[in-house]
Design a protein around this motif. Structure first.
Motif, PDB file in Angstrom:
ATOM      1  N   CYS A 172      13.124   1.536   8.529  1.00  0.00           N
ATOM      2  CA  CYS A 172      13.438   0.162   8.914  1.00  0.00           C
ATOM      3  C   CYS A 172      12.190  -0.700   8.996  1.00  0.00           C
ATOM      4  N   ALA A 173      11.091  -0.248   8.433  1.00  0.00           N
ATOM      5  CA  ALA A 173       9.856  -1.016   8.482  1.00  0.00           C
ATOM      6  C   ALA A 173       9.175  -0.959   7.127  1.00  0.00           C
ATOM      7  N   ASN A 174       8.283  -1.896   6.879  1.00  0.00           N
ATOM      8  CA  ASN A 174       7.464  -1.897   5.682  1.00  0.00           C
ATOM      9  C   ASN A 174       6.052  -1.469   6.067  1.00  0.00           C
ATOM     10  N   GLY A 175       5.333  -0.867   5.119  1.00  0.00           N
ATOM     11  CA  GLY A 175       3.982  -0.431   5.447  1.00  0.00           C
ATOM     12  C   GLY A 175       3.123  -0.301   4.217  1.00  0.00           C
ATOM     13  N   ARG A 176       1.811  -0.249   4.448  1.00  0.00           N
ATOM     14  CA  ARG A 176       0.884  -0.032   3.351  1.00  0.00           C
ATOM     15  C   ARG A 176      -0.407   0.521   3.905  1.00  0.00           C
ATOM     16  N   THR A 177      -1.171   1.180   3.039  1.00  0.00           N
ATOM     17  CA  THR A 177      -2.459   1.724   3.436  1.00  0.00           C
ATOM     18  C   THR A 177      -3.394   1.644   2.249  1.00  0.00           C
ATOM     19  N   ALA A 178      -4.694   1.508   2.514  1.00  0.00           N
ATOM     20  CA  ALA A 178      -5.695   1.397   1.467  1.00  0.00           C
ATOM     21  C   ALA A 178      -6.137   2.786   1.037  1.00  0.00           C
ATOM     22  N   VAL A 179      -6.215   3.002  -0.282  1.00  0.00           N
ATOM     23  CA  VAL A 179      -6.583   4.315  -0.809  1.00  0.00           C
ATOM     24  C   VAL A 179      -7.443   4.135  -2.052  1.00  0.00           C
ATOM     25  N   ASP A 180      -8.153   5.225  -2.432  1.00  0.00           N
ATOM     26  CA  ASP A 180      -8.859   5.297  -3.706  1.00  0.00           C
ATOM     27  C   ASP A 180      -8.107   6.263  -4.605  1.00  0.00           C
ATOM     28  N   LEU A 181      -7.859   5.851  -5.847  1.00  0.00           N
ATOM     29  CA  LEU A 181      -7.157   6.709  -6.792  1.00  0.00           C
ATOM     30  C   LEU A 181      -8.081   7.099  -7.926  1.00  0.00           C
ATOM     31  N   ALA A 182      -7.893   8.320  -8.415  1.00  0.00           N
ATOM     32  CA  ALA A 182      -8.667   8.833  -9.535  1.00  0.00           C
ATOM     33  C   ALA A 182      -7.724   9.512 -10.513  1.00  0.00           C
ATOM     34  N   GLU A 183      -8.251   9.890 -11.669  1.00  0.00           N
ATOM     35  CA  GLU A 183      -7.436  10.576 -12.665  1.00  0.00           C
ATOM     36  C   GLU A 183      -6.940  11.903 -12.099  1.00  0.00           C
ATOM     37  N   GLY A 184      -5.702  12.263 -12.440  1.00  0.00           N
ATOM     38  CA  GLY A 184      -5.139  13.515 -11.990  1.00  0.00           C
ATOM     39  C   GLY A 184      -4.294  13.346 -10.750  1.00  0.00           C
ATOM     40  N   ALA A 185      -4.272  14.391  -9.912  1.00  0.00           N
ATOM     41  CA  ALA A 185      -3.408  14.406  -8.731  1.00  0.00           C
ATOM     42  C   ALA A 185      -4.063  13.685  -7.564  1.00  0.00           C
ATOM     43  N   ASN A 186      -3.264  12.880  -6.862  1.00  0.00           N
ATOM     44  CA  ASN A 186      -3.711  12.152  -5.679  1.00  0.00           C
ATOM     45  C   ASN A 186      -2.664  12.327  -4.584  1.00  0.00           C
ATOM     46  N   ALA A 187      -3.122  12.512  -3.362  1.00  0.00           N
ATOM     47  CA  ALA A 187      -2.212  12.613  -2.220  1.00  0.00           C
ATOM     48  C   ALA A 187      -2.482  11.446  -1.286  1.00  0.00           C
ATOM     49  N   VAL A 188      -1.430  10.751  -0.904  1.00  0.00           N
ATOM     50  CA  VAL A 188      -1.548   9.574  -0.037  1.00  0.00           C
ATOM     51  C   VAL A 188      -0.561   9.724   1.111  1.00  0.00           C
ATOM     52  N   ASP A 189      -1.047   9.515   2.326  1.00  0.00           N
ATOM     53  CA  ASP A 189      -0.185   9.614   3.499  1.00  0.00           C
ATOM     54  C   ASP A 189       0.002   8.237   4.127  1.00  0.00           C
ATOM     55  N   LEU A 190       1.247   7.862   4.368  1.00  0.00           N
ATOM     56  CA  LEU A 190       1.574   6.628   5.073  1.00  0.00           C
ATOM     57  C   LEU A 190       1.825   6.987   6.533  1.00  0.00           C
ATOM     58  N   ALA A 191       0.884   6.611   7.388  1.00  0.00           N
ATOM     59  CA  ALA A 191       0.977   6.994   8.795  1.00  0.00           C
ATOM     60  C   ALA A 191       1.717   5.924   9.591  1.00  0.00           C
ATOM     61  N   TYR A 192       2.594   6.378  10.484  1.00  0.00           N
ATOM     62  CA  TYR A 192       3.334   5.455  11.336  1.00  0.00           C
ATOM     63  C   TYR A 192       3.443   6.040  12.734  1.00  0.00           C
TER      64      TYR A 192
END
Length: 651
Positions: free
Chosen positions: A162-182
């Motif tokens: 029920c909420a919107n969110g975003r976080t700043a990340v650095d992406l590179a070629e290949g696999a990337n893991a990003v966690d949205l913390a709340y």
């Protein structure tokens, strides 16, 4: 990789990057300077001329850390563009370190990854079932923003959907893991220090609560406080500080909470605690009269009054007067303007047919009695057109509105064949004409809605006469001083008054002279030209295939205006390093040139990676968009499959 969480920041979206250049630009297109008037000299030589100046930096694309400034195009020339290479990336998104829980509805929301500087993005996926949230596509390595936009939800749906969110990340070629913390967001609302009670009439006033954070961290769907039990919102929200806004907008009966305001703030992190926000109210009662006496008896509750926060044109609380002219309303504490808002079922004879603010900037921060009088005037209004009476067949509407934009009186033109006599709230009004759907310049009526009288004094009883003036206007369009070629459809003109939002669209005739005629009231008007939908660069000569701002003109009498279209011819090559951008069959990339006021022109790349385009003189943002079939798996490195902004007019 698992990038560390960065502090929230406001990303540049692609549209923001294509926004207007800041500051004044003496070289921006205007009727006198940017378009070529008939006496302004010859068409630019197509075989000569310097390349357009750039406001900032070299055109090295791949070496730059941010897009260059505006592209300046004042003369024909060659401009090459260099892109940054893209890479294939896979992004797995988690929430608080775990896969998102099972959905309780068919759409849980939209996950995305975008580059805040270059406008590049990964492919978007909608998560509709259990399992990992995986996005894959072509990106430019470096700073990105990972985010989530919630699907339709109402409590008690599971968090954090029920909420919107975003976080700043650095992406590179290949696999990337990003966690949205709340974290937990738990707010209980009280009313003047006490809980909302199930039997309390204020239950009807349990309104919407919105949580407004920074950037996209705002709850775009307000939460409804339930009709029974604690007035509580318990959900999850992304880390941020949120303004809490309570709103209740409806006709309020006596004692029901009305109003809308920012009532507090709440911070959310991994360990945020439950909070209580108290809604402090004031009970306002009073008696309302009309010209010192009673409103004309209508056999029931006669009139409606409304309250709106100072500086806000929207009524946030309104209440009916009883048969004696008394009222009672409970408002959030604050300063309000008080308005006579009319009658719930239309004005009975002898009562005012308009609205109006009768008290301004009232301190309603405590219970108080507020009596007031509505002053009215009996007005006989007559309106003519160019000094002559209206005809019974004339089409249109006269609108009178007070300086607050309230109190509108709508009068159909046929009703003005004779004088109009009514009781109105004593105010000064602006008079506006709304044109009918079918307008003939021979009817002596403006073909475009416009104000024709300002500050009309209706504060005292008596007769008032107004005249609706209009003039015949002839508009013509040329290209580099010559008539437009006959191509069947030759585009259209859009005329916009500077003091209204209405527009008049006139199609240019398909053959013969391009001049068009209409009738307009005195005033200042802006003109835009749009080529036919079939416009292909070069097919109509040196015609820019996009919307062109031709300038403005004044109407004070019969008017003849000729607007000339000038153009700059640009050619060039798009490369990544030393390699020309590959163009796949039936999926050509494009370059989008956007003016500071938002008009866009598109060039399609040829198989050689070259482009050619005609543009109006001026400054532009430039963005590259790959073809729809351009994905990393079928285009060799260095891939150009991530869209990117090359030039950006940003503050």
């Amino acid at each position: 990789m698992t990038p560390a969480r960065l502090a929230p920041f406001a990303p540049f979206a692609l549209l923001a990057l294509l926004a207007a250049c800041s500051g004044d630009d003496d070289d921006a297109p205007t009727r006198d300077a940017g378009t070529r008037a008939a006496d302004a000299g010859p068409t630019p030589d197509r075989d000569a001329g310097p390349a357009p100046d750039r406001d900032a930096g070299p055109a090295d694309g791949g070496a730059a850390e941010a897009p260059l400034g505006c592209l300046r195009a004042d003369a024909d020339g060659t401009v090459d563009f260099a892109l940054r290479p893209s890479v294939e990336a896979t992004v797995t998104l988690t929430m608080n370190g775990a896969e998102p829980p099972a959905a309780t509805r068919s759409e849980r929301g939209l996950f995305s990854v975008t580059n805040p500087v270059w406008g590049s993005g990964a492919a978007l996926r909608v998560q509709t079932a259990d399992g990992p949230v995986v996005l894959e596509g072509d990106v430019i390595e470096g700073a990105h923003v990972a985010g989530f936009v919630s699907g339709a939800c109402e409590p008690p749906d599971d968090v954090p959907y029920c909420a919107n969110g975003r976080t700043a990340v650095d992406l590179a070629e290949g696999a990337n893991a990003v966690d949205l913390a709340y974290g937990p967001l738990d707010v209980t609302f009280t009313l003047d220090g006490a809980p909302f009670a199930d039997a309390d009439p204020n239950l009807l006033g349990r309104g919407d609560v919105a949580f407004i954070g920074s950037g996209t961290n705002s709850f775009t769907r307000a939460f409804r406080i339930g009709p029974t039990g604690p007035a509580r919102v318990a959900t999850g929200a992304y880390f941020d500080t949120y303004d809490v806004v309570f709103e209740s907008r409806f006709l309020c009966e006596s004692g029901v909470l009305c109003g809308g305001a920012t009532v507090g703030a709440i911070s959310v992190d991994a360990t945020s605690s439950p909070q209580t926000i108290d809604l402090e109210t004031a009970l306002i009662t009073g008696h309302v009269t009309k010209d010192g006496g009673a409103f004309v008896d209508v056999g029931g509750p006669p009139a409606v009054i409304a309250f709106r926060a100072v500086g806000d044109s929207t009524a946030i609380g309104s209440v009916r007067l009883d048969a004696n002219g008394d009222y009672s309303i409970r408002l959030l504490r604050g300063r309000y303007d008080v308005e006579f808002a009319g009658f719930a079922n239309g004005p009975p004879p002898g009562n005012p047919v308009s609205q109006g603010v009768v008290l301004r900037d009232q301190d309603l921060t405590a219970d108080r009695t507020l009596d007031f009088d509505v002053t009215t005037a009996d007005v006989t209004l007559s309106v003519t057109k160019n000094g002559a009476p209206f005809a019974g067949t004339d089409v249109g509407t006269i609108v009178l509105s007070n300086p607050d934009g309230e109190g509108a009186i709508f009068l159909d033109v046929p009703d003005l064949v004779t004088a109009w006599a009514r009781n109105v709230v004593a105010e000064r009004y602006d008079a506006r004409f709304i044109a009918g759907s079918d307008c003939d310049p021979d009817d002596d009526l403006p073909c475009l809605s416009t104000f024709f009288a300002r500050d009309v004094d209706l504060t005292t009883s008596g007769a008032v006469a107004l005249d609706l003036e209009s003039h015949l206007v002839t508009l013509d369009v040329t290209l580099a001083g010559a008539p437009l070629a006959t191509q069947g459809a030759r585009g259209q003109l859009t005329i916009t008054p500077t003091d209204l939002t209405g527009q008049l669209v006139l199609a240019l005739p398909p053959s013969g002279p391009t001049a068009v005629q209409t009738r307009l009231a005195p005033g200042t008007y802006a003109v835009q030209y749009a080529p036919p939908i079939s416009c292909v660069d070069g097919a109509l000569g040196a015609m820019p295939c996009g919307v062109l701002d031709l300038g403005t003109f004044e109407v004070a009498g019969a008017t003849n205006e000729v607007f000339d279209i000038a153009s700059v011819h640009l050619t060039g090559t798009v490369t990544i390093g030393e390699t020309e951008v590959p163009v796949l069959p039936d999926a050509a990339p494009t370059l989008r040139f956007t003016t500071p006021d938002g008009n866009g022109f598109t060039a399609t790349l040829a198989t050689s990676g070259t482009y050619a385009i005609d543009l109006p003189p001026g400054t532009f943002s430039v963005a590259y968009a790959p073809g729809p079939l351009c994905v990393g798996r079928n285009v060799p490195a260095p891939r150009p499959c991530a869209g990117q902004v090359i030039h950006a007019c940003v503050p």
